[in-house]
Scaffold this motif. Sequence first.
Motif: not given
Length: 748
Positions: A474-477, A482-488, A499-500, A538-541
């Motif tokens: 659960p604690q692992r993003p 992570l990719l959005l975070r690095l892109g942001g 804000d992912t 949201k996300g990949p789905e």
Amino acid sequence: MPSHKVTCPLCEAMCGVHVTVSDGHVQGIRANPDDVWSRGHICPKGVSLGHLHEDPDRLRQPMVRRPDGTHVAVSWDDALAETERVLRPVLDTDGAGALSVYVGNPVAHNSHLATYIGALIGFAEAAGMKGYYSPGTVDQWPLNVVSTLLFGGMWNGPIPDLYRTDHLVILGANPAASQGSMLSAPDIMGLLTGVAQRGRVVVVDPRRTPTAQRASEWVPIQPGTDALLLFAILRTLAENGWVRHPEHLRGKVAGLDEIIAMAEPFVPEKVAVTTGIDARTIRRLAADLAQAENPVLYSRIGTCTQEFGTLATWLVFVINTALGVLDRPGGSVFPKPAVWAPMFAKPPDQDGSGWQFGRYRSRVRRAPEVLNSFPVGCLAEEIDTPGEGRLRALITVAGNPAVSAPGAGRLSAALGRLDALIAVDNWLNETTRHAHVILPGSSPLELPHFDDLYWMYSVASCIKYSEPVFEPEPQRPPEWELLLRLGGAMFGTPVPEVDTAALDDLYVGGMVATMSAIPGNPLTGRDAGQVMPALAGKGPERLMDLGIRVGPWGDQLGDRPGGLTLSEVRQHPDGLRLAELEGGRLETSVTTPSGKVELLHDHLISDIPRLLSRMERGTPELVLISRRHLRSNNSWLHNVPALMKGRDRCTLLIHPVDAARVGLESGAMANVATSEGAVTVAAEVTDEVKPGVVSLPHGWGHGLDGTQLTTANRHPGINNNLLNPTDVIDVPSNTHAINGIPCHVSPA
Ligand SMILES: Nc1nc2c(c(=O)[nH]1)N[C@H]1C(S)=C(S)[C@@H](COP(=O)(O)OP(=O)(O)OC[C@H]3O[C@@H](n4cnc5c(=O)[nH]c(N)nc54)[C@H](O)[C@@H]3O)O[C@H]1N2
Ligand SMILES: Nc1nc2c(c(=O)[nH]1)N[C@H]1C(S)=C(S)[C@@H](COP(=O)(O)OP(=O)(O)OC[C@H]3O[C@@H](n4cnc5c(=O)[nH]c(N)nc54)[C@H](O)[C@@H]3O)O[C@H]1N2
Ligand code: SF4
Ligand SMILES: [Mo]
């Protein structure tokens, strides 16, 4: 025991497997006979998925590098703060132009990475990054270039109809190991046996591979000379009046006659000297093709990663056209993928006049961009050559360039000199040992699995979604976040503060809006404001839902009630088989400006003089080629004990004649040297390689300081990319030649 049906994410064969679990651990993995696609096929790698999940070396926590170079596990908060600490000064002083992204192979097999790598690259490019790197330029870039020009998109093109062809010529592929590449088929070797029973399978390869051993005929070829052979075959077809002009292709193909005229200098007798294939054999290969009812040619990495990779790959399609089998059952047919993905669309800046190459150049060697990429072998020089615009930061996503890129020695040293190396990766290996921060993702069994790319190249139209077997911690993003975070972070927001959720909306909304403005894809003309609310999750789905719903069987976002959606697909753990291969798909598949298959392009034919000059050059005494094994997967499955049993695979294959000349026996250690470097490795004397050719597997060279790979480090092998130079390039595609490299072998 609970059993889960999932799709194996390890290769393009996409096999369905059963995973049984007890007490939170994998008890067993076996083939799923009910899988609509693979129908019970599995290979030893699939059986080992559990080991991969349980591997104690697999990172469950992020790691940061301490000043002494060792890595230590930290909390996610600390890892994101450290990422910000090393990235920000580079972005603040030099901007995103001083940063690049390396996109590794597993990205294409991981549903989270595949759907969000576009966000990282897109945001970084918008902030000023110039081009990205990937193993594409040691892999299929020639195919991407040819597909773009001939068929209108880099992931667009026909595959051989393995169910119906009766004469298959395979060049530079070894499906017995790879299980098929840019050609997805369940139990591909079984299908090849079927072809041989109906007619013939011919394998053109410098090595009598396990595929060649099971074929009707092995044609040994001098590495790097396939384009010469193919031009000579084309010339022979034309000379004998064997070129077919079937009704179904009338008015749909441009350029064939012009290319046939260009084949004139490639006389079989002349080509024989360089290819090592005598003129009689060349003429007979052409005659066999002409006489077969359903002949088709297929080529892969051995014909891509060589000096004339683009011309060779192009000529395969030209000959399939000349044989009249393009877009015809039994021949070279366009699959009908059930899922659409934005990567299949034309980029917005490639206008109606067709694709442009060389829109910008690399800083050091001035290599022109090809499909947004420089040769991956440029990476080291871009990092270690001083001057304005120097690459100071790199984000690797599921990639191991320290092993997989030519010039690996220099690259490895260069990686250690970066101001910021952020690795999204699950192991501490040859590349990530240099990383300031390693951000691990989920194990393959903690991820939902969903393919899009490989269905573009598959021998049936299927669709599958598998639920994760284990809940991710659960604690692992998740990796997509992570990719959005690095892109942001490219736009100034500190990494921990991105804000992912908002960025996700921006990414998907922006993509829908962009696609709606580009002609010729399923979102063309759609209103983003209506599309977005129609999508679930949201996300990949959300992106999977989009791809399914605008695909050929989709509900068209509500316009076609009863059509497929992600939630419907999830009801079918054995998958849905929607259609078989058929001909007559050219008009819907080809997206060139003219709507025709455009065989003739300056970008391609301007390389013919280079090919002609190859015939004036002699052949080196010994050249090096690469190989794969069924029980390896590029560089990263050597840590699985079950796959490492048996004898040493990382050996130098050398022909008895060459071995005698240089004074080597099987098992003796050999020095192998090229213009790039030297290694010492055990020799294996065998007549399965052509005289004058030596072969080393790729993906080895473990055992390095600072890595955490208990099993792999016990069987290190050598890295063959220490030998492959960075300056032998297939010009039209920027692809490295890693086959046909002159080398010197001597006893160690
Ligand atoms: N088990 C396993 N499966 C894999 C992988 C793996 O590492 N292990 N990797 C996956 C990946 S990333 C890819 S791209 C695919 C690749 O899939 P394939 O293209 O099938 O790859 P290889 O098995 O490397 O086969 C390439 C063949 O080209 C031959 N060759 C070398 N030079 C020449 C040449 O000049 N001319 C001709 N005609 N042949 C030449 C080699 O001897 C070799 O037999 O496999 C995928 N599947
Ligand atoms: N000499 C030579 N060189 C070659 C080739 C050759 O035939 N000969 N083949 C070329 C080809 S075809 C390819 S595709 C490349 C491969 O080149 P790369 O993509 O650079 O290398 P891989 O070995 O696939 O490394 C995969 C990385 O992803 C990590 N990883 C695995 N699964 C996951 C995951 O789920 N998430 C994350 N975040 N990380 C993960 C692994 O730890 C590893 O670091 O090598 C190329 N290089
Ligand atoms: S062939 Fe092997 S590695 Fe490839 S998908 Fe099937 S089980 Fe997995
Ligand atoms: Mo690859």
